[in-house]
Motif scaffolding. Structure first.
Motif, PDB file in Angstrom:
ATOM      1  N   ARG A  80       0.832  -4.972  -0.109  1.00 36.17           N
ATOM      2  CA  ARG A  80       0.371  -4.936  -1.507  1.00 36.17           C
ATOM      3  C   ARG A  80      -1.013  -4.304  -1.619  1.00 36.17           C
ATOM      4  O   ARG A  80      -1.278  -3.564  -2.572  1.00 36.17           O
ATOM      5  CB  ARG A  80       0.361  -6.347  -2.099  1.00 36.17           C
ATOM      6  N   ILE A  81      -1.889  -4.591  -0.668  1.00 37.05           N
ATOM      7  CA  ILE A  81      -3.212  -3.951  -0.672  1.00 37.05           C
ATOM      8  C   ILE A  81      -3.046  -2.441  -0.524  1.00 37.05           C
ATOM      9  O   ILE A  81      -3.699  -1.658  -1.222  1.00 37.05           O
ATOM     10  CB  ILE A  81      -4.101  -4.530   0.444  1.00 37.05           C
ATOM     11  N   ALA A  82      -2.159  -2.020   0.368  1.00 41.05           N
ATOM     12  CA  ALA A  82      -1.905  -0.588   0.553  1.00 41.05           C
ATOM     13  C   ALA A  82      -1.319   0.022  -0.722  1.00 41.05           C
ATOM     14  O   ALA A  82      -1.681   1.143  -1.101  1.00 41.05           O
ATOM     15  CB  ALA A  82      -0.971  -0.374   1.736  1.00 41.05           C
ATOM     16  N   SER A  83      -0.435  -0.706  -1.383  1.00 40.06           N
ATOM     17  CA  SER A  83       0.147  -0.198  -2.633  1.00 40.06           C
ATOM     18  C   SER A  83      -0.930  -0.055  -3.710  1.00 40.06           C
ATOM     19  O   SER A  83      -0.961   0.958  -4.419  1.00 40.06           O
ATOM     20  CB  SER A  83       1.250  -1.137  -3.124  1.00 40.06           C
ATOM     21  N   LEU A  84      -1.790  -1.054  -3.839  1.00 42.42           N
ATOM     22  CA  LEU A  84      -2.898  -0.946  -4.796  1.00 42.42           C
ATOM     23  C   LEU A  84      -3.773   0.263  -4.473  1.00 42.42           C
ATOM     24  O   LEU A  84      -4.174   1.011  -5.366  1.00 42.42           O
ATOM     25  CB  LEU A  84      -3.741  -2.217  -4.789  1.00 42.42           C
TER      26      LEU A  84
END
Length: 183
Positions: A80-84
């Motif tokens: 999710r951090i990578a997606s953000l």
């Protein structure tokens, strides 16, 4: 069957090397982000508050960077951090392309077709990525959209206008100002 001692040594050396590589990557990222934030703060592009801390703006930005990264790590998993990060990167990249095409194309001698092509391909990737994430993790798309809108609203409020005023200074004055900020 006896265990292979050299295999365990190699295993532990690999684990140690992976830990050192991860730590150095995290440190490099933190240093890059806090240096950029320090520069933008000195240029008065982002607001700054001491929150009662002593020390320079640089030390404050380091603390803020580590705290924000820690909060992200607590509330989001790495995907999710990578997606953000991907959402923010694509929007920032598109914003830069649009700004260069609209305001600086002739000043820097940029090819408008190349800039608009880069903008278009970023938009295609953003749409495709958003579509994939809507199917697998719709919450992260909503969180990214809300966060990006909040950043634009905060910029509008803080800067007071959508485009920062352009100075009539020549290129050498701008370079000197940038050099002073970076020092």
């Amino acid at each position: 069957m006896r265990p292979n001692p050299s295999g365990q040594v190699v295993f532990y050396l690999t684990v140690l090397l992976a830990a050192v590589a991860t730590a150095s990557g995290v440190l490099a990222s933190v240093l890059a982000v806090f240096r950029m934030l320090t520069m933008l703060t000195k240029m008065e592009m982002i607001p700054h508050s001491h929150f009662g801390m002593s020390g320079s703006i640089r030390s404050h930005m380091l603390v803020y960077t580590v705290v924000i990264a820690s909060v992200l790590a607590v509330f989001f998993d790495l995907s999710r951090i990578a997606s953000l990060g991907a959402f923010f990167y694509l929007v920032v990249d598109m914003t830069i392309h649009w700004g260069v095409w609209k305001n600086l194309k002739s000043e820097i001698g940029a090819n408008g077709l190349v800039i608009l092509s880069a903008f278009f391909f970023d938009a295609v990737v953003l749409i495709a990525f958003s579509g994939m994430k809507l199917q697998s993790d719709p919450w992260i798309v909503a969180i990214a959209a809300v966060a990006i809108v909040m950043v634009f609203i905060a910029l509008r409020f803080y800067l007071g206008q959508w485009i920062a005023p352009r100075e009539d200074a020549d290129q050498s004055t701008r370079q000197n100002n940038t050099k002073q900020v970076l020092d």
